[in-house]
Motif scaffolding. Structure first.
Motif, PDB file in Angstrom:
ATOM      1  N   LEU A 363       0.798  -1.228   0.278  1.00 55.06           N
ATOM      2  CA  LEU A 363       0.148   0.029  -0.086  1.00 55.06           C
ATOM      3  C   LEU A 363       0.727   1.212  -0.091  1.00 55.06           C
ATOM      4  CD1 LEU A 363      -3.051   0.673   0.001  1.00 55.06           C
ATOM      5  CD2 LEU A 363      -3.034   0.992   2.252  1.00 55.06           C
ATOM      6  N   LEU A 364       2.176   1.057   0.618  1.00 54.49           N
ATOM      7  CA  LEU A 364       2.911   2.481   0.749  1.00 54.49           C
ATOM      8  C   LEU A 364       3.410   2.638  -0.711  1.00 54.49           C
ATOM      9  CD1 LEU A 364       5.100   1.994   3.802  1.00 54.49           C
ATOM     10  CD2 LEU A 364       3.740   3.856   3.380  1.00 54.49           C
ATOM     11  N   ASN A 365       3.727   1.595  -1.554  1.00 51.81           N
ATOM     12  CA  ASN A 365       4.063   1.740  -2.940  1.00 51.81           C
ATOM     13  C   ASN A 365       3.071   2.245  -3.769  1.00 51.81           C
ATOM     14  OD1 ASN A 365       4.387   0.217  -5.647  1.00 51.81           O
ATOM     15  ND2 ASN A 365       6.305   0.849  -4.753  1.00 51.81           N
ATOM     16  N   ILE A 366       1.928   1.874  -3.264  1.00 58.25           N
ATOM     17  CA  ILE A 366       0.641   2.162  -4.300  1.00 58.25           C
ATOM     18  C   ILE A 366       0.525   3.614  -4.026  1.00 58.25           C
ATOM     19  CG2 ILE A 366      -1.808   2.296  -4.608  1.00 58.25           C
ATOM     20  CD1 ILE A 366      -1.722  -0.723  -4.028  1.00 58.25           C
ATOM     21  N   GLY A 438       9.131  -1.547  -7.555  1.00 60.97           N
ATOM     22  CA  GLY A 438       8.097  -1.398  -6.595  1.00 60.97           C
ATOM     23  C   GLY A 438       6.940  -2.146  -7.028  1.00 60.97           C
ATOM     24  N   LEU A 439       6.254  -2.119  -8.181  1.00 62.15           N
ATOM     25  CA  LEU A 439       4.977  -2.925  -8.585  1.00 62.15           C
ATOM     26  C   LEU A 439       5.489  -4.241  -8.778  1.00 62.15           C
ATOM     27  CD1 LEU A 439       2.859  -0.494 -10.914  1.00 62.15           C
ATOM     28  CD2 LEU A 439       2.226  -1.434  -8.689  1.00 62.15           C
ATOM     29  N   SER A 440       6.616  -4.667  -9.322  1.00 68.99           N
ATOM     30  CA  SER A 440       6.888  -5.859  -9.327  1.00 68.99           C
ATOM     31  C   SER A 440       7.017  -6.783  -7.889  1.00 68.99           C
ATOM     32  CB  SER A 440       8.300  -6.301 -10.094  1.00 68.99           C
ATOM     33  OG  SER A 440       8.371  -5.538 -11.101  1.00 68.99           O
ATOM     34  N   ILE A 441       7.553  -6.094  -6.980  1.00 66.59           N
ATOM     35  CA  ILE A 441       7.580  -6.852  -5.694  1.00 66.59           C
ATOM     36  C   ILE A 441       6.215  -6.703  -4.955  1.00 66.59           C
ATOM     37  CG2 ILE A 441       8.501  -6.323  -3.357  1.00 66.59           C
ATOM     38  CD1 ILE A 441      11.142  -5.120  -4.720  1.00 66.59           C
ATOM     39  N   SER A 442       5.578  -5.600  -5.391  1.00 65.53           N
ATOM     40  CA  SER A 442       4.116  -5.560  -4.688  1.00 65.53           C
ATOM     41  C   SER A 442       3.219  -6.785  -5.433  1.00 65.53           C
ATOM     42  CB  SER A 442       3.596  -4.217  -5.081  1.00 65.53           C
ATOM     43  OG  SER A 442       4.171  -3.188  -4.539  1.00 65.53           O
ATOM     44  N   HIS A 443       3.495  -6.967  -6.566  1.00 71.92           N
ATOM     45  CA  HIS A 443       2.676  -7.895  -7.226  1.00 71.92           C
ATOM     46  C   HIS A 443       2.890  -9.364  -6.462  1.00 71.92           C
ATOM     47  CE1 HIS A 443       2.020 -11.049 -10.634  1.00 71.92           C
ATOM     48  NE2 HIS A 443       0.755 -10.374 -10.678  1.00 71.92           N
TER      49      HIS A 443
END
Length: 485
Positions: A363-366, A438-443
């Protein structure tokens, strides 16, 4: 002469006919000479009307008459003939009243009729197609669209036909940039692609089929809406690809870690040797070496995090708590930038079953990406400079989930970049402003928590990220999620 040629006396009797007329009618000249012309050259139901037409022409002293009529051959076959009658007076001492020239149009009329029937049938099929379908020119102008397209686009026919394909399916593009979809159309090659079409509000399997050259330089596009099952299958394929990339990334990270630690240590030793004289240019260069080395080490560490799965401890936690914890960390920055956060999460919603720490990281990344997009679009305070956060109950693969949706009304994402959002090292930010992890790790983290991550965006308007998390423990691992991208 390749047309029928028949001479008729003033009283309407046939005087002669050429070989083409014999061939078409099936009668020889000897058989028809002396017979009334309408009895031989016209079908019974058309004799009276056409005889009247000729009489009117004679009465008006016209020099010729033109008409189309059916002819019944000796074998009973009906032929369609275009007749041109030319009146001749005082020819052969009045023996010839007029001459008829006829062209057999039967094949052409039958071909046109078949074509019209085929066109009508095609139009019925085109209209009846349940998926959005469009006919476009080589330069991507929409020539026709079925009702399913209008329904999916939420537009009228007048708002779609005649417009550019990218404007309707993607909502437009940045100036000076080419639309990849329009490039596919221009190539004239058949193609099947899985893509998000913001203009049709969904994820689609798009088939591009060029017509045959003789049918015109046009293409047929059919967009089939992807079901949850198909999206899950696509997600599993992407997860396998990311796993392969992760193995490669882990190897690279290990190779980077040792030499970069050596560089940092040696630079620190040299800096220590300078003692109190640390204000020189040499000292500044050494500090920069150490700083950049630490940054490289941080990227390597993120690569390892991306590559290797971490032990996940699930617990029941309220979504509100995750959101509140994140805003406690980033809220000050958002407020400083003039960004308003609107939260609509009911306290009556059930808890989700996940790793609180990992979901806070996601959520922090988003929030960080939303902040960047809003600041890029709005340099000053603006009523639309806001982030909305909401949650709702859903069913995913038959299991109860909560969908946490974060919407920012910033720059949005160009449609040709959507499919690469979860690729490692891919970033929409300028060079030096993002690692692309960021999004790769979040995914990966969302998948580890048995969830799914969806991204939807319209360039220049908004970006929506939805994180789906189970409200109860789901056995069987993390690969149950899917995304829209």
């Amino acid at each position: 002469v390749q047309s029928l040629l028949v001479s008729v006396s003033p009283c309407g009797e046939i005087l002669s006919m050429n070989r083409e007329a014999e061939k078409i009618t099936g009668y020889s000249q000897q058989e028809v000479v002396g017979k009334y012309w309408v009895d031989v050259l016209l079908s019974p139901e058309e004799r009276q009307d056409n005889q009247r037409r000729v009489s009117v022409a004679l009465k008006n002293k016209s020099h010729d008459v033109n008409f189309q009529a059916s002819l019944l051959t000796r074998a009973g076959e009906r032929r369609i003939i275009d007749w041109h009658g030319s009146f001749r007076t005082n020819i052969e001492k009045g023996q010839v009243g007029w001459v008829l020239f006829g062209i057999d149009k039967t094949e052409q009329i039958n071909t046109d009729r078949t074509l019209n029937q085929a066109v009508a049938k095609w139009e019925q099929i085109f209209i009846a197609i349940q998926d959005p379908a469009l006919i476009v020119s080589a330069d991507s102008k929409i020539l026709d669209a079925n009702s399913a397209t209008l329904t999916a686009a939420r537009k009228t026919r007048e708002e779609v036909v005649g417009r550019q394909l990218c404007r309707i399916l993607h909502g437009g593009r940045k100036a000076q940039k080419r639309c990849p979809l329009e490039e596919f159309v221009r190539s004239g090659k058949a193609r099947i692609i899985e893509t998000e079409l913001p203009g049709l509000h969904g994820q689609y399997m798009l088939t591009i089929s060029p017509f045959l050259p003789e049918q015109g330089d046009i293409r047929l596009l059919v967009a089939r809406d992807l079901s949850d099952e198909e999206l899950s299958r696509a997600e599993q394929m992407r997860a396998a690809q990311l796993a392969s990339i992760g193995e490669l990334a882990a190897g690279i990270a290990h190779e980077i870690n040792n030499p970069i630690n050596g560089i940092i240590n040696f630079a620190q030793l040299l800096l220590d040797d300078l003692g109190d004289d640390d204000s020189t240019t040499s000292a500044e260069i050494l500090r920069r070496i150490i700083s950049e080395g630490v940054r490289i080490g941080s990227i390597a560490h993120k690569l390892l995090d991306f590559a290797r799965g971490q032990e996940v401890e699930f617990e029941a936690v309220e979504l509100n708590q995750i959101v509140d914890n994140c805003l406690a960390l980033i809220g000050h920055q958002l407020k400083k930038d003039g960004i308003v956060v609107e939260i609509d999460i009911s306290r009556q919603l059930p808890e989700v079953f996940c790793s609180k720490q990992q979901m806070e990281q996601v959520l922090l990344n988003i929030f960080s990406n939303a902040r960047y997009a809003l600041n890029k679009k709005y340099k000053k305070a603006d009523p639309k400079k806001k982030i909305t956060v909401s949650a709702t109950r859903i069913l995913h693969n038959g299991n109860p989930y909560l969908a946490l949706t974060v919407i920012d009304y910033g720059t949005g994402i160009e449609h040709d970049l959507m499919e690469r959002l979860f690729d490692p090292f891919f970033s929409t930010k300028p060079k030096g402003e993002g690692t692309g992890l960021g999004l790769s790790i979040s995914h990966g983290l969302v998948q580890d928590n048995n969830g799914f991550l969806r991204v939807r965006s319209e360039f220049g308007e908004y970006t929506t990220l939805t994180v789906g998390l189970p409200t109860q423990h789901i056995a069987g691992g993390a690969n149950e999620g899917y995304m829209e991208s």
